[in-house]
Motif scaffolding. Sequence first.
Motif, mmCIF file in Angstrom:
data_model
loop_
_atom_site.group_PDB
_atom_site.id
_atom_site.type_symbol
_atom_site.label_atom_id
_atom_site.label_comp_id
_atom_site.label_asym_id
_atom_site.label_seq_id
_atom_site.Cartn_x
_atom_site.Cartn_y
_atom_site.Cartn_z
ATOM 1 N N UNK A 84 -26.685 -25.548 3.835
ATOM 2 C CA UNK A 84 -25.629 -24.607 4.214
ATOM 3 C C UNK A 84 -25.744 -23.217 3.605
ATOM 4 N N UNK A 85 -26.993 -22.756 3.449
ATOM 5 C CA UNK A 85 -27.181 -21.367 2.993
ATOM 6 C C UNK A 85 -28.122 -20.647 3.963
ATOM 7 N N UNK A 86 -28.379 -19.360 3.690
ATOM 8 C CA UNK A 86 -29.284 -18.603 4.547
ATOM 9 C C UNK A 86 -30.734 -18.847 4.118
ATOM 10 N N UNK A 127 -32.878 -16.633 3.535
ATOM 11 C CA UNK A 127 -33.186 -15.657 2.485
ATOM 12 C C UNK A 127 -32.874 -16.219 1.092
ATOM 13 N N UNK A 128 -31.806 -16.994 1.018
ATOM 14 C CA UNK A 128 -31.389 -17.570 -0.265
ATOM 15 C C UNK A 128 -32.435 -18.580 -0.747
ATOM 16 N N UNK A 157 -35.422 -16.653 -2.063
ATOM 17 C CA UNK A 157 -35.179 -16.099 -3.405
ATOM 18 C C UNK A 157 -35.177 -17.176 -4.477
ATOM 19 N N UNK A 200 -35.881 -15.713 -8.126
ATOM 20 C CA UNK A 200 -35.110 -14.470 -8.243
ATOM 21 C C UNK A 200 -33.623 -14.691 -8.029
ATOM 22 N N UNK A 201 -33.234 -15.940 -7.943
ATOM 23 C CA UNK A 201 -31.806 -16.246 -7.829
ATOM 24 C C UNK A 201 -31.535 -17.589 -8.485
ATOM 25 N N UNK A 202 -30.502 -17.643 -9.288
ATOM 26 C CA UNK A 202 -30.113 -18.893 -9.929
ATOM 27 C C UNK A 202 -29.005 -19.559 -9.117
ATOM 28 N N UNK A 203 -29.234 -20.771 -8.645
ATOM 29 C CA UNK A 203 -28.234 -21.402 -7.774
ATOM 30 C C UNK A 203 -27.019 -21.894 -8.549
ATOM 31 N N UNK A 204 -25.942 -22.095 -7.808
ATOM 32 C CA UNK A 204 -24.772 -22.739 -8.414
ATOM 33 C C UNK A 204 -25.131 -24.211 -8.618
ATOM 34 N N UNK A 260 -25.136 -26.056 -5.256
ATOM 35 C CA UNK A 260 -26.317 -25.812 -4.413
ATOM 36 C C UNK A 260 -27.539 -26.524 -4.987
#
Lengths: 136, 70
Positions: free
Chosen positions: B27-29, B31-32, B35, B40-44, B47
């Motif tokens: 349920x994310x994009x 792009x997420x 990343x 380059x992105x820390x998930x919750x 997620x």
Amino acid sequence: MEKKETMNIGRQIFLGNTLVGVIWLGAGFVGFFNGVLAGILEMIFMLVGIILISYCFFSEKEKSDEMADENLIQAGALSGDVIYLFWSLVAIVLILIPKIPGTESWNWPKIIKQFAFIAIGLQNLIKGIIFKRLEA
Amino acid sequence: MPVLKTRMHELRKKFNMQQAELAERVGVRRETIGKLENGRYNPSLKLAMDIAKVFGETVENVFMFEEDEE
């Protein structure tokens, strides 16, 4: 049945913030001039802005996710800080300028209105740019 | 300083799964997911757990902290 195309978040922010920000900035600067042409240009800017905002609002949009939400919050907070600085500078200018002889006849409500347009434009533009950078 | 590393790319290849498919399943994009894989992105936590569940792994087998070499 043909599937309706959705507008992705990057495009939503580009149209609804970056481009609308440029339009508000344009309207803000054009409004400093007097005359019919400046008035017409200002109205055109505002009209295009309203059309863009409506287009974004009524379009089928891509569902946001946690990264987009986080980036939007961060971009909003940073642009808010810039606007805080902008209004602080405007306040100083508005305190100092009336003390200069010959500025008594200036149309202050109009000047403040134009600064408000510029502030709205700046905030949207900066928010759009920061969001784009965070998403890149 | 420890940095968050992920085995998402490796697991996705193992399961022959596209980024878009994984994105849709959690349920994310797309792009997420990109990343996340690039670090380059820390998930919750939610997620991270959803992603681990897709691969039938535990969260700590998909995401782990490693010492930064720099």
